[in-house]
Design a protein around this motif. Structure first.
Motif, PDB file in Angstrom:
ATOM      1  N   ALA A  39       0.858  -1.182   0.000  1.00  0.00           N
ATOM      2  CA  ALA A  39       0.000   0.000   0.000  1.00  0.00           C
ATOM      3  C   ALA A  39       0.897   1.235   0.000  1.00  0.00           C
ATOM      4  O   ALA A  39       1.729   1.391   0.893  1.00  0.00           O
ATOM      5  N   ARG A  58      -2.134  -1.105  -3.524  1.00  0.00           N
ATOM      6  CA  ARG A  58      -3.014   0.056  -3.421  1.00  0.00           C
ATOM      7  C   ARG A  58      -2.150   1.299  -3.556  1.00  0.00           C
ATOM      8  O   ARG A  58      -1.105   1.422  -2.920  1.00  0.00           O
ATOM      9  N   PHE A  90      -6.894   8.584   7.076  1.00  0.00           N
ATOM     10  CA  PHE A  90      -6.570   7.165   6.997  1.00  0.00           C
ATOM     11  C   PHE A  90      -6.386   6.611   8.408  1.00  0.00           C
ATOM     12  O   PHE A  90      -6.003   7.332   9.339  1.00  0.00           O
ATOM     13  N   ALA A  91      -6.622   5.317   8.530  1.00  0.00           N
ATOM     14  CA  ALA A  91      -6.438   4.649   9.816  1.00  0.00           C
ATOM     15  C   ALA A  91      -4.956   4.538  10.152  1.00  0.00           C
ATOM     16  O   ALA A  91      -4.084   4.665   9.283  1.00  0.00           O
ATOM     17  N   ASP A  92      -4.667   4.283  11.417  1.00  0.00           N
ATOM     18  CA  ASP A  92      -3.284   4.075  11.840  1.00  0.00           C
ATOM     19  C   ASP A  92      -2.699   2.847  11.131  1.00  0.00           C
ATOM     20  O   ASP A  92      -3.401   1.851  10.893  1.00  0.00           O
ATOM     21  N   SER A  93      -1.425   2.925  10.821  1.00  0.00           N
ATOM     22  CA  SER A  93      -0.649   1.777  10.329  1.00  0.00           C
ATOM     23  C   SER A  93      -1.280   1.106   9.114  1.00  0.00           C
ATOM     24  O   SER A  93      -1.430  -0.111   9.072  1.00  0.00           O
ATOM     25  N   CYS A  94      -1.643   1.897   8.104  1.00  0.00           N
ATOM     26  CA  CYS A  94      -2.320   1.309   6.947  1.00  0.00           C
ATOM     27  C   CYS A  94      -1.507   1.396   5.651  1.00  0.00           C
ATOM     28  O   CYS A  94      -1.961   0.881   4.623  1.00  0.00           O
ATOM     29  N   PHE A  95      -0.310   1.989   5.669  1.00  0.00           N
ATOM     30  CA  PHE A  95       0.509   2.077   4.469  1.00  0.00           C
ATOM     31  C   PHE A  95       1.888   1.463   4.706  1.00  0.00           C
ATOM     32  O   PHE A  95       2.469   1.596   5.777  1.00  0.00           O
ATOM     33  N   ASP A  96       2.397   0.807   3.647  1.00  0.00           N
ATOM     34  CA  ASP A  96       3.753   0.259   3.692  1.00  0.00           C
ATOM     35  C   ASP A  96       4.786   1.291   3.275  1.00  0.00           C
ATOM     36  O   ASP A  96       5.926   1.271   3.749  1.00  0.00           O
ATOM     37  N   VAL A 120       0.357   6.842  10.008  1.00  0.00           N
ATOM     38  CA  VAL A 120      -0.286   5.996   8.999  1.00  0.00           C
ATOM     39  C   VAL A 120       0.640   4.907   8.466  1.00  0.00           C
ATOM     40  O   VAL A 120       0.171   3.976   7.806  1.00  0.00           O
ATOM     41  N   ARG A 122       2.918   1.565   8.620  1.00  0.00           N
ATOM     42  CA  ARG A 122       3.020   0.339   9.405  1.00  0.00           C
ATOM     43  C   ARG A 122       4.359   0.300  10.130  1.00  0.00           C
ATOM     44  O   ARG A 122       5.261   1.077   9.844  1.00  0.00           O
TER      45      ARG A 122
END
Length: 236
Positions: A39, A58, A90-96, A120, A122
């Motif tokens: 992501a 994503r 965006f939610a916490d910890s949702c992107f790489d 945001v 991870r």
């Protein structure tokens, strides 16, 4: 920041902007050659670059709201939205991965922006910053978007990242040729850029720094529960 959305879009739609994007993209591709299934969030004006990773799971481009919105903004690189940079929707910890281009130097509050990026990402996430080089010619001429906003030295970037719980891992640079004649250089641009890299390595137009989220550091101070609202969105 004086360069608004229409200025950014017009620049990257021009031949000179295409040449610039190609040179910066070449450096990005060396650092992040493939991101399969990951992501990826592009912050600032990252749409010209997220197309490097079609295999990503994503891809989202977010244009900060203080750039006066992005009506009609679309991107083949992924979904495009606009929202306040200090309240990413965006939610916490949702992107790489997070890519900042025309993001940090244009930020109204760099501290808030980096805190949101940390949130945001991870735990093993990485951020890539592309910022104007303080000693380079591109930062001192406003004919390109890299001549607007706050330029940085490499040391300033790394200290700023460390203060916001990121650990700088890799460094690169791009745009070693002067920002003149970009419209007519075409295929000669990479060769000229290579000459500039060899002759004046400290005078690159932009600095690229990849940093990892430091999960062993303390949680950022001052975090608060805030309502995050997307201001506008256009599907990619």
């Amino acid at each position: 920041m004086s360069m608004e959305v229409h200025g950014l879009a017009a620049f990257y739609a021009s031949r000179g902007g295409e040449t610039t994007a190609r040179l910066v993209a070449g450096r990005l591709a060396r650092l992040w050659p493939r991101l399969p299934g990951q992501a990826v969030l592009g912050l600032g004006w990252a749409a010209p670059y997220l197309g490097l990773w079609p295999e990503a799971g994503r891809r989202i481009v977010l244009v900060p709201g203080h750039l006066n919105g992005a009506p009609g903004l679309g991107s083949r690189a992924g979904a495009c939205v606009t929202a306040p940079e200090e309240k990413l929707p965006f939610a916490d910890s949702c992107f790489d991965r997070v890519l900042l281009v025309h993001g940090l130097e244009a930020a109204e509050n760099a501290r808030h922006l980096l805190r949101e990026v940390w949130r945001v990402l991870r735990d093993d996430g990485r951020v890539m910053l592309v910022v104007p080089n303080r000693v380079g010619m591109w930062a001192h001429l406003d004919r390109t978007p890299f001549g607007h906003g706050q330029p940085y030295s490499r040391g300033q970037i790394e200290r700023l990242l460390a203060r916001h719980l990121f650990r700088a891992e890799r460094r690169e640079a791009a745009l070693f040729m002067p920002p003149y004649g970009l419209r007519v250089l075409g295929s000669a641009a990479p060769m000229l850029d290579g000459v500039g890299r060899a002759l004046c390595p400290r005078l690159a137009g932009v600095i690229l720094v990849e940093a990892e989220k430091d999960i062993f550091a303390a949680v950022p101070a001052g975090e608060a529960k805030v309502r995050r609202r997307v201001l506008a969105g256009v599907p990619g």
